[in-house]
Motif scaffolding. Structure first.
Motif, short mmCIF file in Angstrom:
data_model
loop_
_atom_site.label_atom_id
_atom_site.label_comp_id
_atom_site.label_asym_id
_atom_site.label_seq_id
_atom_site.Cartn_x
_atom_site.Cartn_y
_atom_site.Cartn_z
N HIS A 271 -11.97 52.02 -16.86
CA HIS A 271 -13.27 52.62 -16.56
C HIS A 271 -13.58 53.81 -17.45
CE1 HIS A 271 -16.22 55.04 -14.19
NE2 HIS A 271 -16.73 53.83 -13.97
N ALA A 272 -12.56 54.52 -17.84
CA ALA A 272 -12.78 55.71 -18.67
C ALA A 272 -13.34 55.35 -20.03
CB ALA A 272 -11.47 56.48 -18.83
N LEU A 273 -13.15 54.10 -20.49
CA LEU A 273 -13.64 53.70 -21.80
C LEU A 273 -15.08 53.19 -21.76
CD1 LEU A 273 -10.53 51.73 -23.15
CD2 LEU A 273 -11.15 54.11 -23.59
N LEU A 274 -15.59 52.91 -20.59
CA LEU A 274 -16.93 52.34 -20.48
C LEU A 274 -17.99 53.40 -20.72
CD1 LEU A 274 -16.56 50.10 -17.29
CD2 LEU A 274 -16.49 49.38 -19.68
N THR A 275 -19.04 53.05 -21.43
CA THR A 275 -20.17 53.96 -21.61
C THR A 275 -20.99 53.98 -20.33
OG1 THR A 275 -21.61 52.20 -22.44
CG2 THR A 275 -20.25 53.37 -24.06
N PRO A 276 -21.72 55.05 -20.08
CA PRO A 276 -22.55 55.11 -18.87
C PRO A 276 -23.53 53.94 -18.78
CG PRO A 276 -22.40 57.29 -19.87
CD PRO A 276 -21.76 56.33 -20.84
N GLU A 277 -24.07 53.52 -19.93
CA GLU A 277 -25.04 52.43 -19.92
C GLU A 277 -24.39 51.12 -19.47
OE1 GLU A 277 -26.21 55.65 -22.52
OE2 GLU A 277 -24.43 54.38 -22.49
N VAL A 278 -23.22 50.84 -20.00
CA VAL A 278 -22.52 49.60 -19.63
C VAL A 278 -22.08 49.64 -18.17
CG1 VAL A 278 -20.47 48.20 -20.05
CG2 VAL A 278 -21.77 49.10 -21.98
N ASP A 279 -21.57 50.83 -17.74
CA ASP A 279 -21.14 50.96 -16.35
C ASP A 279 -22.32 50.76 -15.40
OD1 ASP A 279 -19.05 51.72 -14.35
OD2 ASP A 279 -20.46 53.36 -13.98
N LEU B 254 -11.12 47.42 -3.73
CA LEU B 254 -10.36 48.13 -4.76
C LEU B 254 -11.22 48.40 -5.99
CD1 LEU B 254 -6.99 46.16 -4.60
CD2 LEU B 254 -7.38 48.48 -3.79
N ALA B 255 -11.96 47.37 -6.44
CA ALA B 255 -12.73 47.50 -7.68
C ALA B 255 -13.87 48.50 -7.54
CB ALA B 255 -13.27 46.13 -8.10
N THR B 256 -14.61 48.45 -6.44
CA THR B 256 -15.74 49.37 -6.28
C THR B 256 -15.26 50.81 -6.17
OG1 THR B 256 -15.67 48.88 -3.89
CG2 THR B 256 -17.26 47.66 -5.24
N LEU B 257 -14.09 51.01 -5.56
CA LEU B 257 -13.53 52.36 -5.51
C LEU B 257 -13.14 52.82 -6.90
CD1 LEU B 257 -12.61 54.74 -3.75
CD2 LEU B 257 -10.37 53.63 -3.64
N GLY B 258 -12.52 51.94 -7.67
CA GLY B 258 -12.10 52.30 -9.03
C GLY B 258 -13.25 52.66 -9.92
N HIS B 259 -14.40 51.97 -9.75
CA HIS B 259 -15.58 52.25 -10.57
C HIS B 259 -16.38 53.42 -10.03
CE1 HIS B 259 -15.61 48.95 -13.50
NE2 HIS B 259 -15.09 48.18 -12.55
N LEU C 210 -12.76 40.28 -12.97
CA LEU C 210 -13.37 41.05 -14.07
C LEU C 210 -13.49 42.52 -13.70
CD1 LEU C 210 -15.15 40.77 -16.85
CD2 LEU C 210 -17.01 41.16 -15.25
N LEU C 211 -14.05 42.80 -12.53
CA LEU C 211 -14.29 44.19 -12.14
C LEU C 211 -12.98 44.95 -11.92
CD1 LEU C 211 -17.34 43.72 -9.76
CD2 LEU C 211 -17.33 44.51 -12.14
N LEU C 212 -11.97 44.28 -11.40
CA LEU C 212 -10.67 44.94 -11.26
C LEU C 212 -10.08 45.29 -12.63
CD1 LEU C 212 -9.01 42.88 -8.38
CD2 LEU C 212 -9.43 45.34 -8.38
N GLY C 213 -10.21 44.35 -13.56
CA GLY C 213 -9.70 44.63 -14.91
C GLY C 213 -10.44 45.77 -15.56
N LEU C 214 -11.77 45.79 -15.44
CA LEU C 214 -12.55 46.86 -16.05
C LEU C 214 -12.32 48.19 -15.34
CD1 LEU C 214 -15.91 45.00 -16.78
CD2 LEU C 214 -14.21 45.78 -18.44
N ALA C 215 -12.01 48.16 -14.04
CA ALA C 215 -11.74 49.41 -13.31
C ALA C 215 -10.56 50.14 -13.92
CB ALA C 215 -11.48 49.10 -11.84
N ARG C 216 -9.63 49.42 -14.43
CA ARG C 216 -8.46 50.04 -15.05
C ARG C 216 -8.81 50.68 -16.38
NH1 ARG C 216 -4.22 45.85 -15.90
NH2 ARG C 216 -2.84 47.64 -16.11
#
Length: 926
Positions: free
Chosen positions: A677-685, A714-719, A669-675
């Motif tokens: 990440h630019a679409l996520l709102t600050p609250e959701v992130d 990988l995921a934590t770096l992407g986020h 899940l986190l890897l998918g969302l990392a890709r």
């Protein structure tokens, strides 16, 4: 076995018992025309059974001696008496006679060597008239000790030491005998009767019988054992003769026997047996004028001596030939008849819905080449008859042999030229299903293999036959459920295209559940074309027949759209229909259908897909979705811009339940969302980060598999979650040098700048780890030769990596020829720039080996020995360097070429998240 009632031949002919010859003939002619199988195609089996009964009835009531015997037995069977038989003085019995059980006028006791059986003519079709009745010739030898004591003997038989055969008034020969001891202990089953030698005074306890008058039929006798009173000779249908105890209520045996003078034996000959030599004297299948048959001396003698009447007229013969259509063919206009050749008779016999025992007998006396010339319909009906039957243990061997021969014949016929089918296509389909039952649950190995091939052949011929006629499958009598039957039979994929084009009209006016069943079955059987036909009909039914803004969307209908999508057929129509359903559809069902389409549709459906995704997002229902659906939505939206509207609601829903997810699912899940990440709102992130911090503690990370831990890095770096990233990297470093090579290569570009010393120290030990066995997990496998070059490129600017690079060059040198094109290009670049592997002691050797490999490989690549073979493309970047995207594939669940992958960009020498990066390029510093 319960005794079968004596058939009523008068009722079969629809006449009274006192009917005269003219009435009998008229009735027979009318009924033969009424029940001829060709006039009853819808119920052919019943018609053929009726014709058999009519022929037997007509043969019996028009033959004086047969009719007299039948009437006597019929009258006796109508009288029931429970009184025990009484002893009688010696009765008048012909010196030479045939014994027939009461109620079975067509059956005779036969002596076949030492074996005793009860047969009708149809029970032994291989015996001709003379040989059959020669075995029925018996006589009684009256013993002087008791007035009504006798032995039943086969006339002319000889025992060992006899100079002459048994004759009237003389002892010796073979006598009917039983086992007295077995008769005492076997109970109701008694002792089987056999023929045994016995001279005067010998074996009295097993061969002597006392005759007793039948209480139900005048002239009939019963035979009681002289040594064991109460034990009687009895017929057990269908063919056994035994000595059993007297039981008043027993319905499974016959104790009464009638006697027919052997001198009248010739009167049991049938007209067919008289005509056969006449036709056989001519060329096979030749037509003979009816007048010639009427004038034949054998025919005239038969009618005079046996039938007791004048030779039939034209109408009588026509009715006879029509009734015996399987053996004869009659031309009414020319007044000619012919006997069908053996091959044609066999085909007619097998096509006449035969019984299993008739099939076994026919196959046993037919050559393999003759069977292979039979039409498909005859073979199909014969195999169907065998499949329906349940053979007894004694018949199993013969039945299995017949099955194998017929199956082999069908395969031979199936390879031949196409011919017009001789039975309806609908019946062929039924036969295709039935042949799969051949041999039951434990078939012979040969039958098991061949029955599937037979089912395929019959199903193919049924479909081709139906498609060839005007009106197609509809005219052939098929309906939509029959399409499912075709799909379930072996060889469905091979007839998929023909079935799809032939069944279109069958969908018209059919219910949605029926159409859905065809779709599901076609999908499971890999019949793509038939699935497309079903999908087209189903979407038309669900859409109400035309376009519109909205359409009813019950759960079942949305599920069906998803099923059509999963089949990969009619995707534009399915997408358009789902868009019309989106406003009122159940959110979960809508999401499942959308995901089914997302992995299959093309760019042309982008507008519809975007509209559906926005409609789904507006429903705010992701919080009620199961984990699987949320994860699939995130992964799909991470690589499909048309689903971008789903990123935030899916991520928000996941953040609320993330702590309940399995580790592997969290990482995906986190890897998918990392890709995205630019679409996520600050609250959701922020919600995701807090949920991840609860899950990714130092203690929990110690439980992660190497694959999952690399994904967390990988995921934590992407986020951009620095704290979590540091914790995960520390856990990875703690595991060095025991971290699997492929997973370590995945994260090395990201960790190199900050942790080069630890990596340089660890890599030689990682590479030296034991090679994984075949049973081991793939994560323990060593690096490929291309990956060795890739690893060297990562460390080519590190001054302290000399030892590691020398180790890599040692490992690579013997395997240079295994490099892919992009791998050779990457190695060549290092050798040319004298960096990486080009700066090692093996540089010259690598250069020579690379040159030799290129020279050797070039002819194969430009003019491959296997012309037309496609080379597998390598994952390489625009500069010819290797891509690490395949390494992330298992973690992200996405292929290379998708937007938003984590990348180690060569221009900045650090890991960054490129939202629109086409692939993950693993490159060294500039």
């Amino acid at each position: 076995m319960v005794r079968k009632p004596l058939p009523d031949y008068y009722a079969a002919l629809e006449i009274r018992e006192e009917a005269d010859e003219v009435t009998i003939k008229k009735a027979y002619r009318r009924l033969v025309l009424q029940w001829h199988p060709d006039r009853n195609p819808a119920d052919r089996e019943t018609a053929e059974e009726k014709i058999r009964l009519l022929n037997i009835a007509y043969e019996t009531v028009t033959n004086p001696i047969k009719r007299e015997t039948y009437d006597l037995q019929r009258a006796a069977s109508s009288r029931k008496s429970k009184a025990k038989p009484r002893s009688a003085p010696r009765v008048e019995v012909p010196k030479e006679f045939m014994m027939t059980p009461l109620g079975y006028p067509e059956c005779f006791v036969r002596s076949l060597g030492r074996r005793v059986v009860v047969h009708s003519r149809s029970d032994d079709p291989e015996s001709n008239f003379q040989s059959f009745f020669a075995s029925t010739k018996l006589a009684l030898w009256w013993l002087p000790e008791v007035n009504n004591m006798c032995r039943i003997r086969k006339l002319g038989s000889k025992a060992r030491g006899d100079k002459r055969g048994a004759a009237a008034g003389r002892a010796g020969g073979l006598n009917m005998a039983f086992d007295p001891q077995k008769a005492k202990t076997a109970g109701a089953e008694g002792s089987e009767v056999r023929m045994a030698p016995a001279n005067k005074g010998q074996k009295a306890d097993s061969v002597n019988f006392v005759t007793k008058a039948s209480p139900t039929c005048e002239g009939a006798l019963r035979f009681e054992s002289a040594s064991q009173r109460g034990q009687y000779l009895a017929f057990f249908p269908p063919s056994h003769l035994r000595v059993v105890p007297f039981l008043e209520e027993a319905e499974d045996r016959v104790l009464d026997f009638l006697f027919v003078d052997f001198a009248s034996m010739f009167k049991f000959i049938t007209l067919e047996e008289v005509l056969q030599p006449i036709f056989s004297a001519e060329e096979a299948g030749v037509w003979i004028e009816l007048a010639k048959l009427q004038d034949d001396e054998a025919v005239k003698s038969h009618f005079k001596e046996v039938m007791g009447k004048d030779v039939w007229d034209v109408e009588d013969f026509q009715a006879y030939f029509e009734g015996h259509w399987a053996t004869f063919e009659y031309n009414a206009e020319e007044k000619k008849a012919r006997m069908r050749p053996k091959q044609e008779r066999l085909a007619k016999q097998l096509r006449a819905t035969p019984k299993a025992e008739e099939v076994v007998a026919a196959v046993a006396k037919t050559d393999e080449s003759e069977l292979q010339r039979l039409p498909v319909g005859a073979l199909a009906r014969a195999l169907t008859a065998l499949a329906k039957a349940s053979s007894t243990d004694g018949e199993a061997g013969e039945a299995t042999s017949a099955q194998i021969q017929l199956l082999a014949a069908l395969r031979a016929v199936g390879k031949g030229e196409e011919e017009k089918c001789d039975i309806p296509a609908f019946e062929l389909l039924h036969s295709a299903e039935k042949v799969l039952d051949l041999g039951g649950d434990n078939p012979d190995d040969t039958v098991l293999v061949q029955r599937s091939a037979a089912a395929r052949i019959l199903a193919n011929k049924a479909l081709k036959s139906a498609s060839a006629i005007e009106g197609g499958m509809v005219e052939a009598g098929f309906t939509l459920p029959d399409v499912v039957r075709f799909l379930l039979l072996p060889g469905a994929a091979g007839r998929d295209l023909l079935l799809a084009t032939s069944c279109v009209k069958l969908f018209e006016g059919r219910s949605i559940p029926e159409q859905r069943e065809v779709l599901r079955t076609a999908k499971s059987r890999g019949s793509t074309n038939t699935a497309a036909a079903a999908g087209t009909a189903l979407l038309k039914s669900l859409g109400g027949g035309g376009p519109g803004d909205h359409v009813a969307a019950p759960d079942a209908h949305v599920e069906m759209v998803a099923e059509v999508a999963e089949c990969g057929v009619r995707l534009p129509a399915a997408t358009a229909l789902l868009r019309r359903m989106a406003a009122t559809a159940n959110p979960l069902k809508l999401a499942e259908a959308l995901l089914a389409l997302a992995s299959r549709v093309g760019p042309g459906q982008a507008e519809d897909m975007t509209h559906i995704a926005e409609s789904l997002a507006s429903k705010g229902a992701f919080g009620n979705f199961p984990i699987k659906t949320i994860l699939e939505t995130v992964l799909a939206s991470s690589k499909d811009d048309t689903l971008a509207a789903l990123v935030v609601p899916a991520a928000a829903a996941a953040a609320n339940v993330l702590t309940h997810w399995p580790f592997e699912e969290m990482v995906k899940l986190l890897l998918g969302l990392a890709r995205r990440h630019a679409l996520l709102t600050p609250e959701v992130d922020d919600s995701l980060r807090k949920a991840a911090e609860k899950c990714f503690t130092q203690e929990q990370l110690q439980l992660f598999s190497p694959n999952d831990l690399a994904g967390v890095v990988l995921a934590t770096l992407g986020h951009g979650w620095s704290t979590l990233h540091t914790v995960s990297v520390q856990e990875l470093l703690r595991r060095l040098p025991h971290f699997p090579a492929k997973e370590l290569l995945m994260v090395t570009p990201l960790m190199l700048q900050a942790h080069s010393t630890e990596l340089i120290t660890a890599w030689p030990k990682v590479l030296a780890a034991p090679t994984a066995s075949k049973e081991a997990r793939s994560s323990t496998e060593p690096l490929s030769v291309d990956q060795l070059v890739q690893l060297a490129r990562l460390f080519q600017t590190e001054a302290t990596a000399t030892k590691l690079l020398e180790d890599l060059s040692e490992r690579l040198l013997p395997k240079v020829t295994e490099l892919s094109a992009s791998g050779r290009s990457a190695l060549s670049a290092q050798l040319k720039s004298k960096s990486g592997l080009g700066a090692t002691a093996k540089q010259v050797a690598l250069q020579k080996s690379l040159a030799a490999g290129v020279i050797k490989a070039t002819p194969d690549e430009s003019m491959s020995g296997t012309r037309g073979a496609k080379r597998r493309p390598e994952a390489s970047g625009p500069d010819g360097r290797l891509s690490a995207a395949p390494l992330c594939r298992g973690l992200c669940g996405v292929p290379p070429g998708s937007p938003g992958l984590l990348s180690f960009h060569h221009s900045v020498n650090r890991p960054v998240l490129l939202p629109c990066a086409p692939v993950v390029w693993v490159s060294g510093v500039k």
